[in-house]
Design an enzyme around this catalytic site. Structure first.
Site, PDB file in Angstrom:
ATOM      1  N   TYR A  29       0.711  -1.196   0.113  1.00 36.45           N
ATOM      2  CA  TYR A  29       0.247  -0.082   0.028  1.00 36.45           C
ATOM      3  C   TYR A  29       0.775   1.235  -0.082  1.00 36.45           C
ATOM      4  O   TYR A  29       0.449   2.303  -0.625  1.00 36.45           O
ATOM      5  CB  TYR A  29      -0.946   0.029   1.080  1.00 36.45           C
ATOM      6  CG  TYR A  29      -1.946   1.038   1.041  1.00 36.45           C
ATOM      7  CD1 TYR A  29      -3.090   0.989   0.682  1.00 36.45           C
ATOM      8  CD2 TYR A  29      -1.720   2.246   1.584  1.00 36.45           C
ATOM      9  CE1 TYR A  29      -4.171   1.980   0.550  1.00 36.45           C
ATOM     10  CE2 TYR A  29      -2.581   3.479   1.586  1.00 36.45           C
ATOM     11  CZ  TYR A  29      -3.844   3.050   0.953  1.00 36.45           C
ATOM     12  OH  TYR A  29      -4.774   4.190   1.093  1.00 36.45           O
TER      13      TYR A  29
ATOM     14  N   PHE B  42      -8.314  19.192 -25.973  1.00 35.29           N
ATOM     15  CA  PHE B  42      -8.663  17.676 -25.935  1.00 35.29           C
ATOM     16  C   PHE B  42     -10.038  17.641 -25.199  1.00 35.29           C
ATOM     17  O   PHE B  42      -9.930  18.453 -24.140  1.00 35.29           O
ATOM     18  CB  PHE B  42      -7.578  16.667 -25.413  1.00 35.29           C
ATOM     19  CG  PHE B  42      -8.033  15.141 -25.541  1.00 35.29           C
ATOM     20  CD1 PHE B  42      -8.077  14.832 -26.840  1.00 35.29           C
ATOM     21  CD2 PHE B  42      -8.301  14.648 -24.311  1.00 35.29           C
ATOM     22  CE1 PHE B  42      -8.613  13.383 -26.808  1.00 35.29           C
ATOM     23  CE2 PHE B  42      -8.931  13.346 -24.653  1.00 35.29           C
ATOM     24  CZ  PHE B  42      -9.097  12.664 -25.805  1.00 35.29           C
ATOM     25  N   THR B  43     -10.899  16.686 -25.397  1.00 41.01           N
ATOM     26  CA  THR B  43     -12.370  16.666 -24.789  1.00 41.01           C
ATOM     27  C   THR B  43     -11.876  16.570 -23.236  1.00 41.01           C
ATOM     28  O   THR B  43     -12.460  17.494 -22.477  1.00 41.01           O
ATOM     29  CB  THR B  43     -12.799  15.433 -25.250  1.00 41.01           C
ATOM     30  OG1 THR B  43     -12.065  14.145 -24.956  1.00 41.01           O
ATOM     31  CG2 THR B  43     -13.490  15.470 -26.654  1.00 41.01           C
TER      32      THR B  43
ATOM     33  N   ASP C  59       0.758  18.610 -22.464  1.00 38.75           N
ATOM     34  CA  ASP C  59       0.326  17.126 -22.605  1.00 38.75           C
ATOM     35  C   ASP C  59       0.829  16.419 -23.332  1.00 38.75           C
ATOM     36  O   ASP C  59       1.176  16.377 -24.563  1.00 38.75           O
ATOM     37  CB  ASP C  59      -1.202  17.225 -23.129  1.00 38.75           C
ATOM     38  CG  ASP C  59      -2.019  15.772 -23.323  1.00 38.75           C
ATOM     39  OD1 ASP C  59      -1.298  14.942 -23.134  1.00 38.75           O
ATOM     40  OD2 ASP C  59      -3.416  16.019 -23.209  1.00 38.75           O
TER      41      ASP C  59
ATOM     42  N   LYS D 155      -1.200   5.405 -24.118  1.00 41.62           N
ATOM     43  CA  LYS D 155      -0.725   5.663 -25.683  1.00 41.62           C
ATOM     44  C   LYS D 155       0.605   5.426 -25.825  1.00 41.62           C
ATOM     45  O   LYS D 155       1.192   4.051 -25.715  1.00 41.62           O
ATOM     46  CB  LYS D 155      -1.001   7.158 -25.869  1.00 41.62           C
ATOM     47  CG  LYS D 155      -2.595   7.252 -26.045  1.00 41.62           C
ATOM     48  CD  LYS D 155      -3.289   7.607 -25.070  1.00 41.62           C
ATOM     49  CE  LYS D 155      -4.677   8.211 -25.337  1.00 41.62           C
ATOM     50  NZ  LYS D 155      -5.518   8.404 -24.052  1.00 41.62           N
TER      51      LYS D 155
ATOM     52  N   ARG E 169     -14.816  12.416 -34.794  1.00 38.90           N
ATOM     53  CA  ARG E 169     -14.195  13.622 -34.160  1.00 38.90           C
ATOM     54  C   ARG E 169     -14.581  14.930 -34.837  1.00 38.90           C
ATOM     55  O   ARG E 169     -13.791  15.266 -35.702  1.00 38.90           O
ATOM     56  CB  ARG E 169     -12.411  13.371 -34.265  1.00 38.90           C
ATOM     57  CG  ARG E 169     -11.987  12.377 -33.381  1.00 38.90           C
ATOM     58  CD  ARG E 169     -11.731  12.804 -31.843  1.00 38.90           C
ATOM     59  NE  ARG E 169     -13.038  12.253 -30.827  1.00 38.90           N
ATOM     60  CZ  ARG E 169     -12.503  12.200 -29.729  1.00 38.90           C
ATOM     61  NH1 ARG E 169     -11.285  11.770 -29.010  1.00 38.90           N
ATOM     62  NH2 ARG E 169     -13.595  12.018 -28.744  1.00 38.90           N
TER      63      ARG E 169
ATOM     64  N   PHE F 153     -20.098  12.829 -26.608  1.00 41.35           N
ATOM     65  CA  PHE F 153     -19.623  11.576 -27.722  1.00 41.35           C
ATOM     66  C   PHE F 153     -19.713  10.399 -27.083  1.00 41.35           C
ATOM     67  O   PHE F 153     -20.136   9.213 -27.771  1.00 41.35           O
ATOM     68  CB  PHE F 153     -18.540  12.221 -28.333  1.00 41.35           C
ATOM     69  CG  PHE F 153     -17.308  12.154 -27.582  1.00 41.35           C
ATOM     70  CD1 PHE F 153     -17.213  13.336 -26.720  1.00 41.35           C
ATOM     71  CD2 PHE F 153     -16.545  11.353 -27.364  1.00 41.35           C
ATOM     72  CE1 PHE F 153     -16.069  13.679 -25.910  1.00 41.35           C
ATOM     73  CE2 PHE F 153     -15.393  11.243 -26.304  1.00 41.35           C
ATOM     74  CZ  PHE F 153     -15.194  12.526 -25.674  1.00 41.35           C
TER      75      PHE F 153
HETATM   76  O1  PLI Z   1      -7.976   8.434 -21.686  1.00 43.85           O
HETATM   77  P1  PLI Z   1      -7.070   9.093 -20.414  1.00 43.85           P
HETATM   78  O2  PLI Z   1      -7.665   9.450 -19.197  1.00 43.85           O
HETATM   79  O3  PLI Z   1      -6.081   8.138 -20.235  1.00 43.85           O
HETATM   80  O4  PLI Z   1      -6.330  10.281 -21.229  1.00 43.85           O
HETATM   81  C1  PLI Z   1      -6.961  11.586 -21.673  1.00 43.85           C
HETATM   82  C2  PLI Z   1      -6.378  11.930 -22.613  1.00 43.85           C
HETATM   83  C3  PLI Z   1      -5.442  13.356 -22.635  1.00 43.85           C
HETATM   84  N1  PLI Z   1      -4.860  13.732 -23.610  1.00 43.85           N
HETATM   85  C4  PLI Z   1      -5.013  13.336 -24.785  1.00 43.85           C
HETATM   86  C5  PLI Z   1      -4.141  13.957 -25.973  1.00 43.85           C
HETATM   87  C6  PLI Z   1      -5.616  12.178 -25.165  1.00 43.85           C
HETATM   88  O5  PLI Z   1      -5.798  11.678 -26.361  1.00 43.85           O
HETATM   89  C7  PLI Z   1      -6.261  11.544 -24.119  1.00 43.85           C
HETATM   90  C8  PLI Z   1      -7.051  10.377 -24.314  1.00 43.85           C
HETATM   91  N2  PLI Z   1      -7.569   9.803 -25.643  1.00 43.85           N
HETATM   92  C9  PLI Z   1      -8.387   8.949 -25.745  1.00 43.85           C
HETATM   93  C10 PLI Z   1      -8.883   8.159 -24.800  1.00 43.85           C
HETATM   94  C11 PLI Z   1      -8.254   8.816 -27.242  1.00 43.85           C
HETATM   95  O6  PLI Z   1      -9.075   7.962 -27.741  1.00 43.85           O
HETATM   96  O7  PLI Z   1      -7.773   9.472 -28.077  1.00 43.85           O
END
Ligand code: PLI
Length: 462
Positions: free
Chosen positions: A74, A126-127, A217, A260, A385, A452
């Site tokens: 933990y 970004f969303t 980011d 990613k 998008r 979306f």
């Molecule tokens: O999906 P998260 O919470 O791990 O990360 C959010 C996020 C932040 N910044 C950017 C540039 C992204 O592309 C992003 C998440 N993107 C998704 C889920 C996508 O499908 O592109």
């Protein structure tokens, strides 16, 4: 005569996951049940899943071995230490705040830095990032260069910040109302378009004397580093590892979705230079995510992540193959005469739905309709998008109407083969040939935020 020398992926396949092709009638029914929203499809009904490159990577044998070695303590987990070491070595930030994914890091960053009425400039939006900025009482302002909004512009760095726009925002609101700027590397909604190193440096040099922090980011900073190597003078002989470190050197910190570049299925972090800011972030971390030495991740997740971070830059071969596969799909689709965002970006091919379905007004959601039509044709799942993703203006209640109205075909890392790309390109060409048949959509359910993800639609009768 020049002898052709191809490159191939720097790995071979040890384990496979079956996928199945379904009949068109089945897919027609599945998309209807999903309210014409590809987010609401069952993955069992999908043949080639290009919804996202987020959390869909194939991990390496070394990462899977790390899963077995994760320290689930933990407090004071060894795996957290390994993660901190990897982040400091590869990204150069001394303070690591581990979160469940990127949006967890965005939430904490927004809460510690934004006061109601503040303004946060960014290169496109970004969303989830914009959601958290607004949720904290801030206002997002787009300062990306104009070329980013033009799918046909071949500018090599369409992710760049327009410094004149940034200066105008500072002039209008005053630097004291701008806690930080959030430059996104390889801008997702612009089509995976990079920033140049020169631009990153200029943003940093502009902001520092004004006391405006630069919070990257850095979710797809590795792919951005690859484009800098390909396109920016002086970087051809540098490794992506060195370039990535230099990118981060022009910032005070970064939020990262590790789902990613970092080659894991879950996880993220907020990385910082200032220990005092990190202390404030950790105070919130324990309330919203978990203790400071695991935040939102298990020990095994952190172990796999630490290994993924090192692996992505071990040689340049990984990112060459990754971006190379995206470019391969882009070339096939382009050669079929279908309009796409150029240059092809780092993580996906973006179909220009506004041009493809020119008979549909934007309020009939052309990109949403195109994504549904592509799924029905072949079981390939992409993502809207465009206007649906852009949501509504918080003050007027009207749709935000982005110039880019796109379908994203996002390529998971190390998952699909060249043949999957061939099948995808053929399906895009087939839908394009029948494009006049595609009808527009209207909402049957519209969620108030991040609509979306869960919105439902029905076709508009001709
Ligand atoms: O999906 P998260 O919470 O791990 O990360 C959010 C996020 C932040 N910044 C950017 C540039 C992204 O592309 C992003 C998440 N993107 C998704 C889920 C996508 O499908 O592109």
């Amino acid at each position: 005569m020049t002898v052709r020398r191809s490159w191939a992926e720097p790995w071979k396949i040890k384990m496979i996951e079956p996928i199945r092709m379904t009949a068109p009638e089945h897919r027609q029914e599945a998309i209807r049940e999903a309210g014409y929203n590809t987010f609401l499809l069952q993955s069992d009904d999908v043949y080639i899943d290009l919804l996202t490159d987020s959390g869909t990577s194939a991990m390496s044998e070394n990462q899977w071995a790390g899963i077995m070695l994760g320290d689930e303590a933990y407090a004071g987990s060894r795996s957290y230490r390994h993660l901190c070491e990897a982040i400091e070595e590869i990204y150069g930030y001394p303070e690591t705040v581990p979160t469940h994914q990127g949006r967890g890091a965005e939430h904490i960053l927004s809460q510690i830095l934004i006061r109601p009425g503040d303004v946060i400039p960014g290169n496109m939006y970004f969303t989830t990032t914009r959601f958290h900025q607004e949720y904290a009482g801030g206002k997002f302002v787009d300062v990306i260069i104009d070329e980013a909004h033009d799918p046909a512009s071949t500018h090599p760095f369409k992710g760049n910040v327009d410094l004149a726009k940034l200066a105008a925002v500072v002039e209008e609101h005053g630097a004291e109302r701008i806690p930080y700027i959030c430059p996104e590397t390889n801008v997702n909604l612009a089509g995976g378009q990079p920033m140049s190193m020169e631009n990153l440096r200029q943003v940093w040099e502009f902001c520092r004397p004004l006391g405006i922090l630069v919070m990257l980011d850095a979710t797809r900073a590795l792919e951005n580093a690859w484009f800098i190597k390909q396109r920016e003078t002086g970087y051809q002989d540098r490794s992506v590892r060195e370039i990535l470190k230099e990118i981060c050197s022009y910032s005070d910190g970064a939020t990262v979705s590790s789902k990613k570049d970092n080659l894991v299925n879950i996880g993220g972090f907020l990385a910082l230079r200032d220990p005092e800011l990190a202390r404030r972030a950790r105070a919130l971390l324990v309330a919203f995510e978990g203790l400071q030495t695991y935040g939102g991740m298990s020990g095994r997740d952190m172990e796999a992540l630490a290994r993924g971070i090192r692996e992505m830059v071990e040689t340049d071969d990984h990112v060459r193959a990754r971006v190379g596969q995206v470019e391969y799909l882009g070339r096939l689709i382009s050669e079929a005469g279908v309009p796409i965002v150029v240059p092809v970006g780092g993580h996906g091919v973006f179909l220009d739905a506004r041009a493809i379905l020119a008979h549909l007004p934007q309020d009939h959601f052309p990109a949403q309709a195109l994504a549904a039509a592509l799924y029905v044709d072949s079981g390939v799942r992409g993502m809207e998008r465009g206007i649906v993703s852009a949501g509504r203006n918080k003050e007027t209640g009207d749709h935000n109407r982005p110039r880019l109205e796109l379908v994203r075909l996002t390529i998971p890392r190390r998952v699909y083969t060249q043949s999957h790309m061939d099948v995808t390109a053929e399906s895009v060409a087939a839908v394009y040939a029948e494009r006049e048949q595609v009808r527009g959509l209207r909402f049957t359910y519209e969620p108030p935020d991040l609509r979306f993800f869960q919105a439902r639609f029905e076709p508009i009768e001709a």
